[in-house]
Scaffold this active site. Structure first.
Site, PDB file in Angstrom:
ATOM      1  N   HIS A  75       1.568   4.401  -2.821  1.00 22.87           N
ATOM      2  CA  HIS A  75       1.431   6.029  -2.817  1.00 22.87           C
ATOM      3  C   HIS A  75       2.670   6.540  -3.541  1.00 22.87           C
ATOM      4  O   HIS A  75       2.679   7.535  -4.284  1.00 22.87           O
ATOM      5  CB  HIS A  75       1.573   6.144  -1.085  1.00 22.87           C
ATOM      6  CG  HIS A  75      -0.004   6.328  -0.408  1.00 22.87           C
ATOM      7  ND1 HIS A  75      -0.795   6.945  -1.029  1.00 22.87           N
ATOM      8  CD2 HIS A  75      -0.200   5.753   0.596  1.00 22.87           C
ATOM      9  CE1 HIS A  75      -1.828   6.908  -0.241  1.00 22.87           C
ATOM     10  NE2 HIS A  75      -1.422   6.006   0.755  1.00 22.87           N
ATOM     11  N   HIS A 115       1.025  -1.086   0.180  1.00 24.94           N
ATOM     12  CA  HIS A 115      -0.022   0.095   0.050  1.00 24.94           C
ATOM     13  C   HIS A 115       1.021   1.328  -0.071  1.00 24.94           C
ATOM     14  O   HIS A 115       0.439   2.225  -0.606  1.00 24.94           O
ATOM     15  CB  HIS A 115      -0.859  -0.059   1.252  1.00 24.94           C
ATOM     16  CG  HIS A 115      -1.800   1.261   1.585  1.00 24.94           C
ATOM     17  ND1 HIS A 115      -2.894   1.386   1.030  1.00 24.94           N
ATOM     18  CD2 HIS A 115      -1.241   2.396   2.083  1.00 24.94           C
ATOM     19  CE1 HIS A 115      -3.361   2.774   1.556  1.00 24.94           C
ATOM     20  NE2 HIS A 115      -2.432   3.488   2.002  1.00 24.94           N
ATOM     21  N   GLU A 116       1.853   1.291   0.805  1.00 26.12           N
ATOM     22  CA  GLU A 116       2.800   2.659   0.790  1.00 26.12           C
ATOM     23  C   GLU A 116       3.498   2.706  -0.450  1.00 26.12           C
ATOM     24  O   GLU A 116       3.775   3.734  -0.827  1.00 26.12           O
ATOM     25  CB  GLU A 116       3.775   2.240   2.195  1.00 26.12           C
ATOM     26  CG  GLU A 116       3.106   2.313   3.479  1.00 26.12           C
ATOM     27  CD  GLU A 116       1.951   3.460   3.641  1.00 26.12           C
ATOM     28  OE1 GLU A 116       2.246   4.561   3.175  1.00 26.12           O
ATOM     29  OE2 GLU A 116       1.071   3.338   4.446  1.00 26.12           O
ATOM     30  N   GLU A 139      -6.547   7.158  -0.712  1.00 21.54           N
ATOM     31  CA  GLU A 139      -6.288   5.808   0.035  1.00 21.54           C
ATOM     32  C   GLU A 139      -7.024   4.818  -0.461  1.00 21.54           C
ATOM     33  O   GLU A 139      -6.461   3.647  -0.620  1.00 21.54           O
ATOM     34  CB  GLU A 139      -6.934   6.008   1.662  1.00 21.54           C
ATOM     35  CG  GLU A 139      -5.909   6.842   2.502  1.00 21.54           C
ATOM     36  CD  GLU A 139      -4.502   6.518   2.533  1.00 21.54           C
ATOM     37  OE1 GLU A 139      -4.549   5.079   2.627  1.00 21.54           O
ATOM     38  OE2 GLU A 139      -3.798   7.109   2.599  1.00 21.54           O
TER      39      GLU A 139
END
Length: 287
Positions: free
Chosen positions: A134, A130-131, A199
């Site tokens: 980003h 997930h990071e 998100e």
């Protein structure tokens, strides 16, 4: 998030600086605020990642410190077709993580000690994917700059009570007091708009990077529970950075949903379950 929207956001932040500057010192104050905002935007472009990592006492780690974790990030970065980011560890019991950096070539990912201790390795992989999403989406620059500038707007607005010149404010003391409350709220709403929209996209792409949407879904359920039960004192001291984390590090009961910087966790999990072709597979703290 496209460059045009990024420029619009920074322009909005600059407009807030101009308004606060005008109320503090009239036209001269507005000009000084403009120069200050331009300088801060330039400074944060190069330094905000270091500032945020410093706020949380993040320590850069090498492969010899945590081989399995370092190798995991390296493998996930390769799957995402990204350069290997710097890897940081935060000595914090609350499970959480964030990414920062002005571009993929200068990115960093940070995980708390609680994340590595309380999650399975599959769940950690989901979080770090997930990071990295980003980073891949280039969200990290605008999220970091926004956190820094929003904090500065709040600080400048507080100065207005003590140093403001009511003669330059058409509403006098009432206008100064209104600005003290409204400017930080406006900055917080900008953060909310960024984080809530990005998100979901980071969840989707992160699930694609690790290949298992339910790994991230399971992690989100545990992260929600951990954030509600364990204090993150550094985040409480720096609430303008809360939107950078994968889950809101501030206690859920202390933040009105209207101003939440994160989407509802149950909705995020449901979206991941749809990706995995399951329904109701993950149990969260809501029962």
């Amino acid at each position: 998030m496209g460059y045009a929207r990024t420029a619009l956001l920074l322009a909005g932040m600059t407009a807030l600086f101009l308004g606060v500057g005008y109320l503090l010192g009239g036209e001269a104050g507005m000009l000084m605020a403009l120069v200050f905002a331009a300088g801060m935007n330039l400074f944060t472009y190069w330094n905000a990642d270091k500032m945020v990592l410093g706020m949380y006492g993040a320590r850069e780690i090498q492969r010899g410190d945590l081989p399995w974790f370092h190798d995991m990030v390296r493998d996930l970065a390769a799957r995402a077709e990204l350069p290997m980011p710097k890897v940081y560890l935060i000595d914090q019991a609350q499970p959480n993580a964030f990414a920062t950096g002005r571009n993929p070539e200068n990115a960093a990912v940070a995980a708390t000690r609680g994340l590595l201790e309380l999650m399975s390795r599959e769940e950690v992989a989901g979080v770090m994917a997930h990071e990295l999403a980003h980073v891949k989406n280039r969200d990290t620059l605008i999220m970091t700059i926004t956190a820094t500038i929003a904090g500065a707007i709040s600080m400048l607005a507080n100065f207005a009570l003590f140093f403001g010149n009511d003669r330059n404010n058409p509403m006098g003391l009432i206008g100064t007091l209104a600005m003290m409350f409204l400017a930080p709220i406006a900055a917080m709403l900008v953060q909310m708009a960024i984080s809530r929209s990005r998100e979901y996209e980071a969840d989707r792409i992160g699930a694609e990077i690790c290949g298992r949407p339910l790994w991230l879904a399971s992690a989100l359920a545990k992260l929600e529970k951990g954030a509600q039960a364990i204090d993150n004192h550094a985040a409480e001291r720096n609430p303008a950075t809360a939107h950078m984390f994968i889950i809101n590090p501030l206690h859920a009961h202390a933040v009105d949903n209207l101003f939440s910087t994160h989407p509802n966790t149950r909705n995020r999990i449901a979206a991941l379950e749809r990706m995995a072709g399951t329904r109701g597979a993950v149990q969260g703290p809501w029962g």
